[in-house]
Design an enzyme around this catalytic site. Structure first.
Site, PDB file in Angstrom:
ATOM      1  CG  ASP A 180      -1.999   0.972   1.269  1.00 26.43           C
ATOM      2  OD1 ASP A 180      -2.387   1.430   0.175  1.00 26.43           O
ATOM      3  OD2 ASP A 180      -2.505   1.287   2.366  1.00 26.43           O
ATOM      4  N   GLY A 193      -8.014   7.766   7.421  1.00 26.30           N
ATOM      5  CA  GLY A 193      -8.177   8.021   8.850  1.00 26.30           C
ATOM      6  C   GLY A 193      -9.624   8.114   9.292  1.00 26.30           C
TER       7      GLY A 193
HETATM    8  P1  13P Z   1      -9.303   4.286   5.762  1.00 29.64           P
HETATM    9  O1  13P Z   1      -8.448   5.097   6.687  1.00 29.64           O
HETATM   10  O2  13P Z   1     -10.569   4.997   5.371  1.00 29.64           O
HETATM   11  O3  13P Z   1      -9.582   2.937   6.296  1.00 29.64           O
HETATM   12  O4  13P Z   1      -8.488   4.087   4.398  1.00 29.64           O
HETATM   13  C1  13P Z   1      -7.461   3.132   4.289  1.00 29.64           C
HETATM   14  C2  13P Z   1      -6.726   3.247   3.019  1.00 29.64           C
HETATM   15  O5  13P Z   1      -7.151   3.883   2.072  1.00 29.64           O
HETATM   16  C3  13P Z   1      -5.423   2.547   2.920  1.00 29.64           C
HETATM   17  O6  13P Z   1      -4.696   2.903   1.778  1.00 29.64           O
END
Ligand code: 13P
Length: 349
Positions: free
Chosen positions: A83, A190
């Site tokens: 990620d 977040g």
């Molecule tokens: P959230 O913080 O909405 O869970 O998003 C996570 C995300 O996009 C990881 O790349």
């Protein structure tokens, strides 16, 4: 089943018209929660690790935990995804380790904070695509800049400052050959996404729909897709937490995205909230306990519940057995001989 290519997993999702949750992990309990949910709902799954997660858990620990998941759940297709890679080197290190997919987030400079120019983004993403595809590894790029900060990565803000321009998205996809494209439509990472209940107009779904119309074969990715449910916030606050009132992305908006080309849906915060609430509850109600299993087991179960619910809502439930994994070597051949085209189909405006 061995780890599968994310491209294969997303191509299958496109055929079936569903989305696939990409859940962030840092530790064993989170991986176990995701796999239990995948088994419960018979879902293919994307497990993803940020740079922060890779350094927290130590690369080899985390990677081998995922391999254990693949070994223990041979019936579940799993893609292992980096990620928000911040550089060619980060993506290369994930590929060298055995990840089957990487995100090169060239929307930001290598510091992971400063927005990059379009040209810089194209150059670094294309470099990753060339390296990754030769090895059968999938690449997600990002155009436009998401809001918020996750694990120290992010430009901050609300996510509406750098909404993706559909023309740029087309040019970016053509110039880089990415398999999947993260777009900025007002989502942010977040818990603190929106300060009031979203009314269906907070996200730029018209932008998403316009991009999908122009790039019908490029898998779109929605980051920042936690719904930040009130019941999970309430548990944390009931047991001594201090979360401020906040709202996340309504699941119906994500489902609208899925009907319009979104194939990968990133969720991290909801799982963090679920685990923390469960841990707080145990420690608050039974302060005499000190065996980590007494709070990690409920935490794992709480996360499993959220993940299983999202798998059902995104439509991936029931699809684990639809296909057999194509080996990464075969996928590499597909990129080379053109059967897995990296040139997106671009439709007229
Ligand atoms: P959230 O913080 O909405 O869970 O998003 C996570 C995300 O996009 C990881 O790349």
């Amino acid at each position: 089943m061995p780890l599968v290519s994310m491209r294969q997993l997303l191509d299958e999702a496109a055929k079936g018209g569903y989305g696939v949750g990409a859940f962030n992990v840092n530790d064993m309990e989170q991986i176990q929660a995701i796999m239990a949910a995948a088994k419960e709902t018979n879902s293919p799954v994307i497990i993803q690790a940020s740079r922060g997660a890779r350094s927290f858990a130590q690369d080899r620990f985390l990677f081998h935990l995922i391999l254990a998941a693949a070994e223990l759940y041979p019936e579940i297709p799993i893609a292992m995804h980096q990620d928000h890679g911040n550089s060619f080197e980060t993506c290369k290190s994930a590929i060298d380790l055995g990840y089957t997919s990487v995100m090169m987030d060239g929307s930001l400079k290598e510091d992971g904070k400063t927005p990059a120019s379009f040209e810089e983004n194209v150059a670094v993403t294309k470099r990753v695509v060339d390296f990754a595809h030769e090895r059968g590894v999938t690449v997600e790029g990002e155009i436009g800049v998401l809001g918020g900060v996750e694990d120290g990565h992010g430009a901050g803000g609300t996510g509406l400052e750098h909404v993706t321009d559909p023309d740029q998205a087309v040019e970016f996809a053509e110039k880089t050959g990415v398999d999947a494209l993260a777009i900025a439509i007002g989502t942010s990472h977040g818990a603190y996404k929106f300060t009031k209940k979203p009314d269906g107009s907070v996200l730029k779904m018209d932008v998403l729909i316009a991009i999908h119309k122009r790039l019908p074969n490029t898998h779109l990715v929605m980051h920042g897709s936690s719904s930040v449910p009130k019941d999970l916030q309430d548990i944390i606050n009931k047991y001594g937490g201090k979360l401020k009132e906040t709202w996340g992305v309504p699941v119906e908006e994500i489902q609208l995205g899925i009907r319009n080309g979104v194939r990968k849906v990133n969720v991290d915060t909801d799982n963090r909230l679920a685990m923390t609430g469960a841990i707080r509850k145990v420690l608050w109600e039974t302060p005499e306990k000190f065996d980590p299993r007494d709070y990690l087991k409920p935490a794992r179960e709480a996360m499993q519940k959220v993940v299983a619910q999202r798998m059902t809502q995104f439509g991936q439930a029931g699809h684990a057995g639809d296909y057999k994994a194509v080996s990464i070597a075969e996928i590499a051949k597909g990129y080379k001989n053109g059967s897995l085209s990296t040139r997106p189909l671009v439709a007229a405006k």
